[in-house]
Design a protein around this motif. Structure first.
Motif, PDB file in Angstrom:
ATOM      1  N   UNK A  35       1.046  -8.559   3.117  1.00 38.70           N
ATOM      2  CA  UNK A  35       1.395  -8.026   1.808  1.00 38.70           C
ATOM      3  C   UNK A  35       2.858  -8.326   1.461  1.00 38.70           C
ATOM      4  N   UNK A  36       3.617  -8.878   2.418  1.00 41.86           N
ATOM      5  CA  UNK A  36       5.066  -8.998   2.232  1.00 41.86           C
ATOM      6  C   UNK A  36       5.496  -9.870   1.042  1.00 41.86           C
ATOM      7  N   UNK A  37       4.725 -10.932   0.655  1.00 42.77           N
ATOM      8  CA  UNK A  37       5.194 -11.728  -0.490  1.00 42.77           C
ATOM      9  C   UNK A  37       5.061 -11.006  -1.835  1.00 42.77           C
ATOM     10  N   UNK A  90      12.884   8.516   4.886  1.00 45.36           N
ATOM     11  CA  UNK A  90      13.311   7.848   6.129  1.00 45.36           C
ATOM     12  C   UNK A  90      12.528   6.565   6.432  1.00 45.36           C
ATOM     13  N   UNK A  91      11.530   6.252   5.586  1.00 42.41           N
ATOM     14  CA  UNK A  91      10.750   5.015   5.802  1.00 42.41           C
ATOM     15  C   UNK A  91      11.533   3.810   5.298  1.00 42.41           C
ATOM     16  N   UNK A  92      11.746   2.822   6.145  1.00 42.72           N
ATOM     17  CA  UNK A  92      12.368   1.591   5.649  1.00 42.72           C
ATOM     18  C   UNK A  92      11.283   0.752   4.968  1.00 42.72           C
ATOM     19  N   UNK A  93      11.615   0.003   3.893  1.00 40.31           N
ATOM     20  CA  UNK A  93      10.606  -0.780   3.168  1.00 40.31           C
ATOM     21  C   UNK A  93       9.896  -1.792   4.076  1.00 40.31           C
ATOM     22  N   UNK A  94      10.624  -2.378   5.015  1.00 42.44           N
ATOM     23  CA  UNK A  94      10.040  -3.366   5.920  1.00 42.44           C
ATOM     24  C   UNK A  94       8.912  -2.731   6.751  1.00 42.44           C
ATOM     25  N   UNK A  99       5.807  -1.784   4.415  1.00 41.24           N
ATOM     26  CA  UNK A  99       4.984  -2.925   4.009  1.00 41.24           C
ATOM     27  C   UNK A  99       4.158  -3.469   5.176  1.00 41.24           C
ATOM     28  N   UNK A 100       4.776  -3.524   6.329  1.00 34.66           N
ATOM     29  CA  UNK A 100       4.060  -4.069   7.480  1.00 34.66           C
ATOM     30  C   UNK A 100       2.941  -3.149   7.940  1.00 34.66           C
ATOM     31  N   UNK A 101       3.141  -1.873   7.839  1.00 31.59           N
ATOM     32  CA  UNK A 101       2.072  -0.942   8.189  1.00 31.59           C
ATOM     33  C   UNK A 101       0.890  -1.147   7.251  1.00 31.59           C
ATOM     34  N   UNK A 102       1.204  -1.304   5.963  1.00 34.13           N
ATOM     35  CA  UNK A 102       0.151  -1.511   4.974  1.00 34.13           C
ATOM     36  C   UNK A 102      -0.628  -2.801   5.282  1.00 34.13           C
TER      37      UNK A 102
END
Lengths: 442, 442
Positions: free
Chosen positions: A310-312, A291-295, A298-301
């Protein structure tokens, strides 16, 4: 060692510790703005005889971190309301020393301690988000070291204010018209680097003597402050060997401050998935992971890496070199170490973080979960655990209905409360009254 | 004018408004540190269909002023707990703008508004005690004028933060994994004289749209701020002629800000003694007056005169010349005027102050009390009253059991609640949502 008893706190954040908990089919996605939800959770935790309910907190808003954290009750107000619907369970919350005044904080927690008749606990933290500074008229954040200096002074002032009323200051003699004894209320005359506070506080001494002090942070500065002044230490420990080393290091440090090591309880965080079989428990985890969306992941990380974007980077590649930041140092270091050791991709790492938020994950039947917790307890990896359950109310029901009875049968967990203060649940002595003036001169 | 309805707030401070209330034989002198006491009062006030319960507050300790004020719950925490034991009554409290941060205050009151499902009110004040400055790392107090400038900016920031979430920002779409709509949360980008605040707030928009704003203060600065931004104005008015003049002055001022005068409720304080006869009511007052010790009376007067020490002067002589101070100007002026006009000795003045704390006293049967209140309502001296009852629970029982039914029979007071928010009890419209950025540029 045979009679060492387990202590359990319930960490409550949003709809659950798992970032996708609000999307779980058994979770009401609207619940976090409803008092009824928190009341039901608190009552269930009390039915499980837990030592305490613990609320995390923050003073800013993160667009993409944990959706269910966006709207949060002011925690001490919420705990005050929960005090009315519970009788025994401890009620604790994070409140930062970085963007608060010690007079307000000292008062809030004594107020909660009176409302709950001795069940209040304060998790003393320093703030590490740049976004919090911007809500409090600061253009930049205090450096890591300075935040700890401020925190230490803040705690000294709060302790002084908590000692500004002697326990029997209120005499209330109607006949003679004497409400209180003047010589039993004390100004604290604090003048320090960050604060000047005269006192006394405008609320009587706490039913617990003093509310319970909780601290986290595994940096040297964090461990020093905690060993000197905490009753409970929260920590993130990934494996038993590291946990034992941390446990020993803290208990040794506690002794160097002249304190009894038994009077500081070490409670690592743990995220627990219970099933009728181990496979069923793992599937509960996988259901949430899907249920985790990739967006969001990544933002949590990025947030956990101290704001490094980390998004790029490719989700299927390794973690890049992460520069030093002014954020939470121990959490960042833990994640970098984990990614290296287990050779995780960014996706694997954010899935790990999103599922556990940097804390240990365990899966199994109630017996298996109990085995794990008991092993850490007896091996001196922990005095108890801060339960970071994935989703509410379902994972709390699992834990209370299935795991607690096993712990009770094994004789390592209370069958019922034997006291009514948090301090007493933890087996801590009531603080001896000390004059705040003497404290201040120390 | 025939259907003008009365609004009533219950002012709750310690054991009662009368300084010797804790010594009254029907009063439990320990009650102010007990949640049960406040819960019983709140439930009784709700049984009387009052608009709201209102808590006073302060951030320091005054050795000799009001004994039952020494130990005070943090008010918003206490109201949060009271929200659990009540369903309809509004819950309001004083919180100062002088020693707080707007982010914390905005959040606390939205939190209370969610916990109470739309019953929160904030009495916006500036602090006037030097002793409060000393608890917040300030060597001296802000000047009177500067405190109002700060208060105005503080309120602008709080209003901006309350508008930082659009009403429908939380969509919680489980299917698509969309918890909220980004474009419906707003940073406020406030940069002012006292505060820089980025926002948005970390709690969703209030059930009331915005908590109800209460203000007091009769100085020009106070009236201006209140006319611009308050929903309720508390005031001390000694006689109907002055009250009518004040009422007209404020309502006119409200119109100059483009607001509907009906949307600002003017509620003078009044201390009420009810008896089966007028003589019995007066005796209830005299009974309390006899319980005031001279030391307490003189010190309270000194405090009300802005810290001027009255103790060297004879209690049977007149009030000496009182110099200007940096304290509460309107209260000081009211007392000096009163002493002059009525030729009061110091003893008579402190007895008056101790009994009423600068507010109007009325005595009589339930019918006589109702006559007085109705007269002020119909003569446009008031839209309602802030009830400063002398002692609890006995004077509240008198008022609710005896006076409320008379007001109800006369058709000027609700027989039951017709709504469940404070704003609706007061007949105020729900605020229209406005973007905080636009507010900020205004």
């Amino acid at each position: 060692m045979g009679d060492k008893q387990l202590h359990l706190g319930l960490f409550l954040m949003g709809s659950g510790h798992h970032i996708a908990s609000w999307r779980h089919p058994d979770v009401d996605s609207d619940q976090v703005t409803s008092f009824r939800y928190f009341a039901e959770i608190a009552k269930k935790a009390e039915a499980g005889k837990l030592d305490m309910l613990f609320l995390s907190d923050g003073l800013s808003f993160h667009e993409l971190s944990h959706p269910a954290e966006l709207s949060r009750f002011e925690p001490v107000s919420l705990l005050s309301a929960l005090a009315v619907v519970t009788n025994k369970i401890g009620l604790a919350s994070t409140v930062t020393t970085t963007y608060n005044e010690p007079f307000h904080v000292a008062r809030k927690f004594l107020s909660l301690d009176h409302l709950s008749e001795g069940r209040a606990g304060w998790n003393v933290v320093t703030s590490y988000y740049e976004s919090e500074a911007k809500n409090f008229s600061k253009s930049e954040h205090l450096a890591h070291q300075d935040r700890y200096i401020r925190a230490k002074e803040f705690l000294d002032v709060v302790n002084g204010l908590w000692d500004s009323w002697e326990p029997d200051a209120l005499v209330r003699n109607k006949e003679q018209g004497i409400y209180f004894e003047k010589e039993k209320l004390h100004r604290i005359h604090h003048k320090g680097t960050y604060f000047s506070v005269e006192g006394p506080l405008n609320i009587a001494r706490s039913p617990q003597g003093k509310p319970v002090i909780i601290q986290a942070g595994s940096s040297d500065a964090g461990v020093n402050l905690a060993a000197k002044s905490a009753d409970i230490i929260f920590t993130a420990q990934d494996n038993l060997a590291d946990a034992k080393a941390f446990y020993q290091r803290v208990k040794d440090k506690v002794q160097t401050y002249g304190r009894d090591p038994d009077h500081v309880k070490i409670m690592p965080g743990v995220s627990v998935y219970v099933g009728n079989t181990r496979a069923e428990a793992v599937e509960k985890y996988e259901q949430l992971q899907r249920l985790i969306t990739p967006e969001v992941g990544k933002n949590l990380l990025s947030e956990y890496l101290g704001g490094f974007d980390i998004s790029p980077y490719s989700v299927d590649g390794p973690l890049p070199e992460i520069p030093e930041t002014n954020g939470n140092k121990s959490r960042r270091a833990l994640l970098i170490k984990l990614a290296e050791e287990k050779q995780l991709t960014i996706r694997e790492l954010y899935q790990y973080v999103a599922g556990s938020r940097g804390h240990r994950l365990i899966f199994g039947t109630a017996e298996e979960i109990a085995d794990d917790l008991e092993n850490w307890l007896h091996e001196d990896g922990a005095d108890g655990f801060n339960l970071m359950l994935p989703s509410f109310p379902n994972s709390l029901d699992d834990f209370v209905d299935q795991v607690i009875p096993v712990l009770q049968e094994r004789g390592i967990y209370r069958k019922d409360y034997t006291a009514s203060t948090l301090r007493a649940h933890l087996g801590l002595p009531e603080p001896v009254y000390k004059s705040p003036i003497l404290n201040n001169q120390r």
